[in-house]
Design a protein around this motif. Structure first.
Motif, mmCIF file in Angstrom:
data_model
loop_
_atom_site.group_PDB
_atom_site.id
_atom_site.type_symbol
_atom_site.label_atom_id
_atom_site.label_comp_id
_atom_site.label_asym_id
_atom_site.label_seq_id
_atom_site.Cartn_x
_atom_site.Cartn_y
_atom_site.Cartn_z
ATOM 1 N N UNK A 46 -63.330 -51.048 9.047
ATOM 2 C CA UNK A 46 -62.141 -50.222 8.794
ATOM 3 C C UNK A 46 -62.373 -49.291 7.609
ATOM 4 N N UNK A 47 -62.120 -48.016 7.810
ATOM 5 C CA UNK A 47 -62.373 -47.019 6.770
ATOM 6 C C UNK A 47 -61.125 -46.195 6.491
ATOM 7 N N UNK A 48 -61.154 -45.504 5.387
ATOM 8 C CA UNK A 48 -60.107 -44.552 5.022
ATOM 9 C C UNK A 48 -60.703 -43.580 4.015
ATOM 10 N N UNK A 49 -60.093 -42.406 3.848
ATOM 11 C CA UNK A 49 -60.622 -41.452 2.878
ATOM 12 C C UNK A 49 -60.239 -41.820 1.453
ATOM 13 N N UNK A 50 -61.175 -41.618 0.533
ATOM 14 C CA UNK A 50 -60.866 -41.779 -0.882
ATOM 15 C C UNK A 50 -60.086 -40.585 -1.392
ATOM 16 N N UNK A 57 -60.430 -29.125 -11.247
ATOM 17 C CA UNK A 57 -61.401 -29.637 -12.217
ATOM 18 C C UNK A 57 -62.222 -30.719 -11.526
ATOM 19 N N UNK A 58 -63.411 -30.350 -11.081
ATOM 20 C CA UNK A 58 -64.239 -31.262 -10.306
ATOM 21 C C UNK A 58 -64.712 -32.480 -11.060
ATOM 22 N N UNK A 59 -64.541 -32.517 -12.373
ATOM 23 C CA UNK A 59 -64.946 -33.684 -13.152
ATOM 24 C C UNK A 59 -63.848 -34.745 -13.217
ATOM 25 N N UNK A 60 -62.647 -34.395 -12.726
ATOM 26 C CA UNK A 60 -61.510 -35.311 -12.822
ATOM 27 C C UNK A 60 -61.073 -35.777 -11.447
ATOM 28 N N UNK A 61 -60.408 -36.926 -11.438
ATOM 29 C CA UNK A 61 -59.897 -37.490 -10.193
ATOM 30 C C UNK A 61 -58.660 -36.716 -9.745
ATOM 31 N N UNK A 62 -58.449 -36.707 -8.423
ATOM 32 C CA UNK A 62 -57.258 -36.045 -7.887
ATOM 33 C C UNK A 62 -56.010 -36.909 -7.995
ATOM 34 N N UNK A 63 -56.148 -38.145 -8.470
ATOM 35 C CA UNK A 63 -54.979 -39.005 -8.632
ATOM 36 C C UNK A 63 -54.232 -38.639 -9.920
ATOM 37 N N UNK A 64 -53.015 -39.142 -10.112
ATOM 38 C CA UNK A 64 -52.223 -38.758 -11.296
ATOM 39 C C UNK A 64 -52.731 -39.330 -12.616
ATOM 40 N N UNK A 65 -53.650 -40.302 -12.588
ATOM 41 C CA UNK A 65 -54.104 -40.948 -13.814
ATOM 42 C C UNK A 65 -55.141 -40.078 -14.518
ATOM 43 N N UNK A 66 -54.820 -39.521 -15.683
ATOM 44 C CA UNK A 66 -55.785 -38.648 -16.367
ATOM 45 C C UNK A 66 -56.995 -39.402 -16.894
ATOM 46 N N UNK A 67 -56.886 -40.728 -17.011
ATOM 47 C CA UNK A 67 -57.982 -41.540 -17.532
ATOM 48 C C UNK A 67 -58.625 -42.392 -16.447
ATOM 49 N N UNK A 68 -58.546 -41.968 -15.193
ATOM 50 C CA UNK A 68 -59.104 -42.735 -14.079
ATOM 51 C C UNK A 68 -60.583 -43.037 -14.333
ATOM 52 N N UNK A 69 -60.960 -44.313 -14.208
ATOM 53 C CA UNK A 69 -62.339 -44.725 -14.512
ATOM 54 C C UNK A 69 -63.267 -44.614 -13.310
ATOM 55 N N UNK A 70 -62.716 -44.402 -12.123
ATOM 56 C CA UNK A 70 -63.549 -44.208 -10.929
ATOM 57 C C UNK A 70 -63.105 -42.920 -10.224
ATOM 58 N N UNK A 71 -63.270 -41.760 -10.873
ATOM 59 C CA UNK A 71 -62.715 -40.515 -10.342
ATOM 60 C C UNK A 71 -63.182 -40.199 -8.923
ATOM 61 N N UNK A 72 -62.188 -40.060 -8.048
ATOM 62 C CA UNK A 72 -62.446 -39.693 -6.666
ATOM 63 C C UNK A 72 -62.791 -40.833 -5.745
ATOM 64 N N UNK A 73 -63.181 -41.977 -6.300
ATOM 65 C CA UNK A 73 -63.786 -43.044 -5.493
ATOM 66 C C UNK A 73 -62.859 -44.231 -5.274
ATOM 67 N N UNK A 74 -61.582 -43.976 -5.031
ATOM 68 C CA UNK A 74 -60.654 -45.073 -4.770
ATOM 69 C C UNK A 74 -59.571 -44.590 -3.820
ATOM 70 N N UNK A 75 -58.838 -45.507 -3.168
ATOM 71 C CA UNK A 75 -57.743 -45.092 -2.284
ATOM 72 C C UNK A 75 -56.564 -44.585 -3.110
#
Length: 261
Positions: A46-50, A57-75
């Motif tokens: 079973x898969x889903x997109x991260x 800003x390609x260095x930051x995660x698209x989630x609302x957490x500005x301090x995300x420790x796994x940028x881009x790589x989580x549901x």
């Protein structure tokens, strides 16, 4: 096996070509969709997109957490419970988000995993190879490697770890309710996720027993029976590898405690 997988993948791509808008999709984006379809339909993972990286800003995660420790790589949206093996849903997701990382929901009837720092993992693989251990798929990022193992319950894992004198914080277990970033996604720490050891089919002598176990699990699952054409992959039991991983992780510089994939 590669030829068979290639023919199945081409049929899937032909089937879902009509779902894709003509946007001049890049090779990387096409590879992500291909990988997601193989995982979902051929391997029944079973898969889903991260969540992916920020568009501004390609260095930051698209989630609302500005301090995300796994940028881009989580549901994020969709959430982990949306993970599926339905090729129509998979095609729709990656048609609309072609650069999204590929995540596998671990546990249940899907593989579980044990991850550790890359250097420690390389040492552990040398030791396990020397013991004649047949390993399953190994997913590698520049900072961490993950060994895929047969599904285990939290109770079983707890009993296994309770018997150990010490379990390093750098060793992480991806069981039911967890997820794993898969190739060819971009790693949150930079670089790309790759296969250090590619998935291999189940030996004939053990395929029947594993399929029977999967059928029993699927009878209790709303996803139903395994479709025709699915490939049963070899996965070792977690007990077979955990001692080598604990020993190798104990020597990881700084404990390897930073969460980075």
């Amino acid at each position: 096996m590669r030829e068979i997988l290639g023919r199945r993948l081409q049929r899937l791509r032909d089937r879902f070509q009509s779902l894709r808008p003509d946007t001049g999709q890049s090779g990387t984006a096409s590879a992500l969709l291909d990988a997601a379809l193989v995982c979902a339909t051929t391997w029944q993972w079973p898969v889903l997109p991260g969540v992916g990286r920020s568009a501004t800003d390609g260095s930051r995660c698209a989630c609302p957490d500005p301090d995300c420790v796994v940028p881009g790589a989580h549901p994020f949206d969709p959430g982990l419970l949306a993970a599926t093996t339905d090729p129509r849903m998979v095609a729709w997701w990656w048609t609309n988000r072609p650069t999204a990382p590929v995540l596998m929901a671990t546990g249940g009837t899907a593989p579980c995993a044990v991850s550790l720092p890359a250097g420690a993992a390389a040492r552990a693989l040398v030791r396990l190879d020397a013991q004649g251990m047949r390993l399953g798929p190994v997913v590698a990022t520049p900072t961490r490697w993950s060994l895929l193992v047969a599904p285990y319950s939290l109770e079983r894992l707890g009993e296994l770890l309770y018997a150990k004198d010490h379990v390093p914080s750098s060793l992480r277990f991806h069981g039911e309710g967890g997820y794993l970033l898969l190739p060819p996604s971009a790693a949150s720490s930079g670089g790309q996720v790759r296969w250090e050891r590619e998935p291999q089919p189940q030996p004939r002598s053990q395929s029947g027993q594993r399929k029977q176990q999967q059928r029993q699990a699927q009878q209790q699952s709303p996803l139903g029976a395994e479709p025709q054409g699915a490939v049963n992959l070899w996965l070792p039991e977690v007990e077979a590898v955990v001692d080598a991983l604990v020993e190798a992780s104990s020597g990881a510089p700084g404990g390897g405690s930073r969460l980075a994939y």
